[in-house]
Scaffold this motif. Structure first.
Motif, short mmCIF file in Angstrom:
data_model
loop_
_atom_site.label_atom_id
_atom_site.label_comp_id
_atom_site.label_asym_id
_atom_site.label_seq_id
_atom_site.Cartn_x
_atom_site.Cartn_y
_atom_site.Cartn_z
N MET B 1 0.82 -1.21 0.00
CA MET B 1 0.00 0.00 0.00
C MET B 1 0.85 1.26 0.00
O MET B 1 0.38 2.34 0.24
CB MET B 1 -0.94 0.00 1.22
CG MET B 1 -2.17 -0.88 1.06
SD MET B 1 -3.30 -0.26 -0.18
CE MET B 1 -3.21 -1.55 -1.40
N ALA B 2 2.14 1.08 -0.17
CA ALA B 2 3.04 2.23 -0.16
C ALA B 2 2.66 3.21 -1.26
O ALA B 2 2.78 4.42 -1.10
CB ALA B 2 4.48 1.77 -0.34
N THR B 3 2.15 2.70 -2.38
CA THR B 3 1.81 3.60 -3.47
C THR B 3 0.67 4.53 -3.08
O THR B 3 0.67 5.70 -3.40
CB THR B 3 1.40 2.80 -4.72
OG1 THR B 3 0.48 1.81 -4.30
CG2 THR B 3 2.60 2.16 -5.37
N LEU B 4 -0.29 4.00 -2.35
CA LEU B 4 -1.40 4.83 -1.88
C LEU B 4 -0.89 5.95 -1.00
O LEU B 4 -1.27 7.11 -1.13
CB LEU B 4 -2.39 3.97 -1.09
CG LEU B 4 -3.64 3.53 -1.82
CD1 LEU B 4 -4.59 2.85 -0.86
CD2 LEU B 4 -4.31 4.74 -2.48
N ARG B 5 0.01 5.58 -0.09
CA ARG B 5 0.58 6.56 0.85
C ARG B 5 1.37 7.61 0.07
O ARG B 5 1.23 8.82 0.31
CB ARG B 5 1.48 5.81 1.84
CG ARG B 5 2.14 6.70 2.87
CD ARG B 5 1.18 7.10 3.97
NE ARG B 5 1.81 8.11 4.82
CZ ARG B 5 1.32 9.34 4.96
NH1 ARG B 5 0.21 9.69 4.34
NH2 ARG B 5 1.91 10.20 5.74
N THR B 6 2.18 7.18 -0.89
CA THR B 6 2.96 8.14 -1.69
C THR B 6 2.02 9.06 -2.45
O THR B 6 2.26 10.25 -2.57
CB THR B 6 3.86 7.40 -2.72
OG1 THR B 6 4.07 6.08 -2.25
CG2 THR B 6 5.16 8.13 -2.89
N ARG B 7 0.95 8.47 -2.96
CA ARG B 7 -0.02 9.28 -3.70
C ARG B 7 -0.58 10.38 -2.81
O ARG B 7 -0.72 11.53 -3.21
CB ARG B 7 -1.17 8.37 -4.16
CG ARG B 7 -1.38 8.35 -5.67
CD ARG B 7 -2.60 7.53 -6.00
NE ARG B 7 -3.81 8.33 -6.00
CZ ARG B 7 -5.04 7.81 -5.93
NH1 ARG B 7 -5.21 6.52 -5.83
NH2 ARG B 7 -6.09 8.60 -5.95
N GLU B 8 -0.89 10.01 -1.57
CA GLU B 8 -1.47 10.99 -0.64
C GLU B 8 -0.47 12.11 -0.34
O GLU B 8 -0.82 13.29 -0.36
CB GLU B 8 -1.89 10.30 0.65
CG GLU B 8 -2.57 11.27 1.61
CD GLU B 8 -3.07 10.58 2.87
OE1 GLU B 8 -2.82 9.38 3.03
OE2 GLU B 8 -3.69 11.28 3.68
#
Lengths: 430, 297, 295
Positions: B1-8
């Motif tokens: 889910m790192a991509t979601l966090r980076t997106r945020e």
């Protein structure tokens, strides 16, 4: 940032060299150039400048004049000078700057202005213009200390006493004589003060001037002054200065013949029929003429020791930063010449500096006894305008406001004013 | 889910970017430049700078007129905060009821109209109202047999007059803010209380005011900041007089920087003001936090 | 419908009506007091307006008039005929205020969305650093700004009035406060449905913010419309002048002003603000009413 000093110094030297040979130089009428002119804003100045630009365009069709009008809010010349100083500092200096005497010294002291003698010497047209102007007024254009002619005069004003003739008639009083004294004035002011049945004043004799320029004749007619003749040292701690303040204080607090002290000239109160006399230059004439009080006369300021008054004058200076000094001078000539003088006379919000335009029957037709305006040009004294004028005006105004409102006694007023002026002048003279 | 966090995180910075870039360019950087000036003496024309260390601060701290201005400013703040926020709250609570539509429009407009007008014009108009012997207010007071009030001509009255005008001018701003906040008070809470026979006063103090408490704190802070910066109104109304009776810190600053041409000293006095504002606001937040914790305990 | 089927429906309704009738009586007292207050708030404007309709010769007369006793529009005509281009200044004021408002509202709403809805490192520090800006007296940053503007050649343009006003930390603060008080359920469910942050902001967060945006728009628009300091320092020609400084140019330097003309100009300068306020006020009321219906 420090490197900026050099590029400024260079044009100064260049301009001085150019200027030395500028006097007789003719400017080609097809020259393409832009001149920027900074002036303070008033309806009269804007219309008169528009007309001058139109005339100039006939002589120099390819010259563009950029105008800039800076409003002066409540007589604060400091803001005006600051606005121009900012521009010069930012490397965007106007070619021509209009200033009133209050700002002459500050601008001249900053060293940005040319000595206009380089244009006037050996220049017949300029000599003719200058011959038509009272020498005493021309002297006011020269910077104290250097003696340079940094400004060329456009208009001026001197302080006289305006009085409502109807109110004199109603009180059965004679109109003031040219040589009336402080004591006579004080009696007249008391006689002109009317009260209703409840004891409320309905009409005051006089409005104590709530502005620096307007206070000056009261000092001068008592041989007092805020600063010495060279505008370097305060002279407020003198018996004459004290006596002047006490006299005006008594009008408000002993006789009740003047309303509570506040800043302002009192024109609107005169127009509303609330005061019988007030002191001002020629500038109220258009507004009084449009008003309800039509039976108005002017007289010299009353005297205690000497009869004299104060004058203020406006003029145009040319900056050393200009690329077209001769062209700038040509425009200054247009802005001080006969057509401009006539437009000043027509408007009436100041007095033309040229005698011929200020002494016509039309100009002196109203108010009664208007001849005294130009008559006093010979002897009037320029308003105290040191390079730190804004500071001096602020200090004096602040102390007057507490003394005239009975907040602080005379001794403390004089002592405080003297102390602060001392420090301010010491800083400025350094 | 790192991509979601980076997106945020990326979205966070992108959404802030426009406002923050504008803030940086037109407020923060000029502010830092001005602050640098407080340690310097600058020539206005040549734009040359001499570094003088703390000399400007020494001068400001030892100038009695600065401390007069400082005291005046805090007097002004305490009175104008009480007047603006207090009266604003009272009017908002009064307006927050069933009032016939057109009348409500009229009231909102009347109380908000002064907020809409430039202070330059407002002060100009109030000078005519306040004039001691020839003013409009005293004219009517005299008709009522009340002697002239020296609104602007006595040291003791002048600041009160400035504050009255300030409250007249700015109260409407707080009325609107409070009104908007009061709209958020759940209607069913109030109706339930009314059905239970709760007096209006109780509804007011137990439901409405506690509900909008955070907005009240915000308004107090905002009014404090506004008060610390008071300048235009005093400048035109009294120019700081009589004497120094109404001189504020910002007036002192502008006087030093522009009238005396001493930018360094002006900037130094402004820096002192800035630190004081920060301190006062920190205190206000501290008090609020303390009260919150006590209520919970 | 539900009320009818409720067992205590009649008594409840009766008690509710009794309660509202009591409040009604109080309402009248409060309304009268509010009315008196409102009149006092309006008196200075009534004086301004009625004096602007008086001939110049009667402007200063006591007792003053609060209701126009005649309709003499000559002072307004003087504004048109005078050398100061009143209409140009009017248009400039409008352009500057409108552009400033749109940009400030939009950028501050975006920032508020990030500060109240998104977690990212440094957000607290960035927000706190913006609060510093609230405390800065505008006069302080004027000189550095002047030199910056001069360096990029924007002095004496409308940009010199717009750009400095775009830095508005107050708007960010208020937007964030408003947004934090909004429920976030819709946004979260949209996110779960895979909507982008931009879609969430544009389609859900922003439309929720109707009333606060209206209120903030009034504040930003008025502040810009009334700004005195920026045009005083940055603008020289009438081509780029806005109303407050322009109107004060009508003063003579020593108070020979014609009061009626100045007050006519002041009256005209208030008008558009009045319109903006009346429109935005209706919007506030309507949007509040609509959220009430939804609940």
């Amino acid at each position: 940032m420090k490197t900026h000093t050099r590029p400024i110094a260079l044009p100064i030297a260049l301009a001085a060299g150019l200027a030395a040979s500028a006097g007789q130089a003719q400017v080609a009428s097809d020259i393409e150039a832009t001149l920027s002119v900074a002036q303070w804003s008033s309806e009269q100045i804007i219309s008169a400048t528009d007309a001058a630009i139109a005339r100039f365009a006939e002589k120099y069709p390819n010259v563009t004049i950029e105008t800039q009008y800076i409003p002066i809010v409540s007589g604060n010349w400091g803001d005006y000078i600051n606005a121009i100083t900012n521009q010069i500092a930012a490397g965007d200096s106007p070619d021509i700057i209009a200033v009133a005497i209050e700002g002459f010294a500050q601008l001249a002291a900053s060293g940005v202005l040319m000595d206009l003698d380089t244009f006037t010497e050996g220049n017949e047209a300029a000599a003719e213009v200058m011959a038509g102007i009272e020498q005493n007024l021309l002297d006011g254009m020269r910077t104290k200390g250097t003696g340079e002619l940094n400004f060329f005069p456009t208009e001026w004003n001197n302080i006289v006493m305006y009085y409502n003739k109807d109110m004199f008639d109603a009180a059965g009083l004679d109109y003031p004589a040219p040589d009336w004294t402080w004591d006579e004035f004080r009696q007249v002011a008391a006689d002109l003060t009317l009260r209703d049945d409840a004891g409320n004043v309905t009409q005051y004799g006089y409005f104590v001037p709530g502005f620096f320029f307007g206070m000056e004749p009261w000092y001068l007619t008592n041989e007092a002054a805020v600063l010495d003749a060279e505008w370097r040292e305060p002279t407020v701690d003198t018996p004459e200065f004290r006596e002047t303040l006490e006299f005006l204080h008594a009008l408000i607090h002993e006789d009740g013949s003047a309303p509570a002290y506040e800043t302002g000239v009192g024109i609107e109160k005169f127009n509303a029929g609330q005061i019988a006399m007030f002191s001002a230059g020629h500038w109220p004439v258009p507004s009084i003429r449009a008003g309800e009080q039509q039976n108005v006369g002017v007289q010299h300021m009353p005297m205690n020791k000497v009869q004299t008054t104060v004058y203020g004058i406006g003029g145009l200076g040319i900056t050393k930063a200009t690329e077209h000094p001769d062209l700038a001078w040509a425009f200054v000539e247009e802005m001080t010449g006969p057509e401009y003088q006539q437009s000043l006379a027509d408007d009436g919000s100041s007095i033309p500096t040229a005698r011929a335009f200020a002494t016509t029957d039309e100009f002196t037709a109203w108010p009664d006894n208007s001849e005294i305006f130009y008559e006093t040009a010979e002897t009037a004294i320029p308003v105290t305008s040191p390079a730190n004028y804004a500071v001096v005006q602020e200090i004096v105004g602040r102390y007057l406001s507490t003394y005239f409102n009975d907040e602080v006694g005379l001794d403390d007023t004089i002592a405080g004013m003297d102390r602060e002026l001392d420090r301010a002048m010491a800083r400025a003279n350094r | 889910m790192a991509t979601l966090r980076t997106r945020e995180i990326r979205a966070g910075y992108l959404f802030i970017l426009p406002a923050y870039a504008l803030y940086l360019a037109f407020l923060l950087i000029p502010l830092i430049a001005a602050m640098g000036l407080s340690f310097a003496q600058m020539d206005r024309l040549s734009w040359t700078i001499d570094w003088v260390g703390g000399e400007n601060f020494d001068w400001v701290f030892s100038d009695p007129r600065f401390w007069t201005a400082f005291g005046n400013t805090f007097y002004f703040i305490s009175m104008s905060v009480i007047g603006n926020v207090g009266l604003g709250l009272v009017v908002a609570l009064a307006l927050d009821r069933a009032i016939p539509g057109p009348l409500l429009y009229f009231f909102r407009l009347a109380y908000f109209l002064p907020v809409l007008v430039s202070l330059a014009f407002v002060s100009f108009i109030w000078k005519f109202l306040y004039s001691t012997d020839l003013g409009i207010i005293n004219y009517y007071l005299r008709q009522l047999g009340i002697p002239n009030v020296p609104w602007l001509t006595s040291s003791s009255m002048a600041m009160i007059s400035v504050i009255i005008m300030d409250v007249w001018k700015n109260m409407g701003f707080f009325v609107i803010i409070f009104l908007a906040a009061l709209q958020g008070v759940p209607r069913n809470l109030i109706e339930a209380a009314a059905i239970d026979g709760a007096r209006p006063w109780v509804v007011l103090t137990r439901i409405k005011v506690p509900f909008i408490a955070p907005v009240i704190v915000f308004c107090i802070t905002y009014a404090t900041i506004g008060g610390l910066q008071v300048f235009d109104s005093i400048k035109i109304l009294t120019n700081g007089g009589p004497g120094d009776a109404t001189r504020s810190v910002v007036m002192y600053m502008v006087g030093e920087a522009f009238d005396l041409g001493d930018l360094g000293t002006g900037a130094a006095s402004a820096l002192i003001l800035l630190v004081t504002i920060g301190f006062v606001i920190a205190c206000q937040f501290g008090i609020v936090g303390f009260m919150r914790r006590r209520r919970k305990a | 419908m539900t009320m009818m089927t409720h067992p205590h429906a009649d008594t409840l309704t009766a008690r509710f009506y009794r309660a509202t009738r009591v409040i009604h009586w109080r309402n009248w007292t409060v309304m009268v007091l509010l009315g008196i207050g409102a009149v006092f708030m309006l008196l200075p404007f009534m004086w301004t307006f009625s004096t602007s309709l008086r001939p110049i010769s009667e402007a200063y007369r006591l007792p003053p008039s609060f209701l126009p006793d005649r309709l003499d529009f000559s002072s307004y005509a003087r504004l048109e005929d005078g050398p100061i281009p009143f209409l140009t200044m009017y248009w400039n004021s409008f352009v500057v205020a409108a552009v400033t408002t749109v940009v400030v509202i939009f950028t501050s709403a975006m920032a508020a969305f990030a500060f109240s809805r998104l977690r990212f490192p440094g957000s607290n520090v960035l927000f706190a650093s913006m609060l510093v800006g609230l405390m800065v007296p505008p006069a302080l940053v004027l000189i550095p700004l002047f030199f910056g503007m001069a360096a990029v050649g924007l002095i004496d343009t409308l940009w010199s009035l717009i750009l400095p006003a775009l830095a508005n930390p107050l708007a960010v603060l208020m937007m964030r406060e408003f947004m934090r008080s909004q429920p976030r359920e819709y946004e979260e469910s949209a996110f779960v449905d895979g909507a982008s942050y931009w879609t969430i902001f544009w389609r859900i967060s922003l439309p929720q913010m109707g009333p606060p945006i209206a209120a903030l728009s009034i504040i930003v628009f008025t502040t810009s419309w009334n700004n005195f300091l920026l045009p005083l320092v940055f603008v020289r020609s009438f081509e780029a002048m806005t109303l407050p400084v322009g109107i004060l140019s009508l003063f003579g330097s020593y108070g020979a002003e014609e009061l009626s003309v100045i007050l006519a100009a002041v009256t005209l300068s208030i008008l558009p603000l009045l319109v903006v306020f009346l429109i935005a006020q209706r919007f506030i009321v309507e949007s509040i009413a609509s959220t009430g219906v939804k609940k």
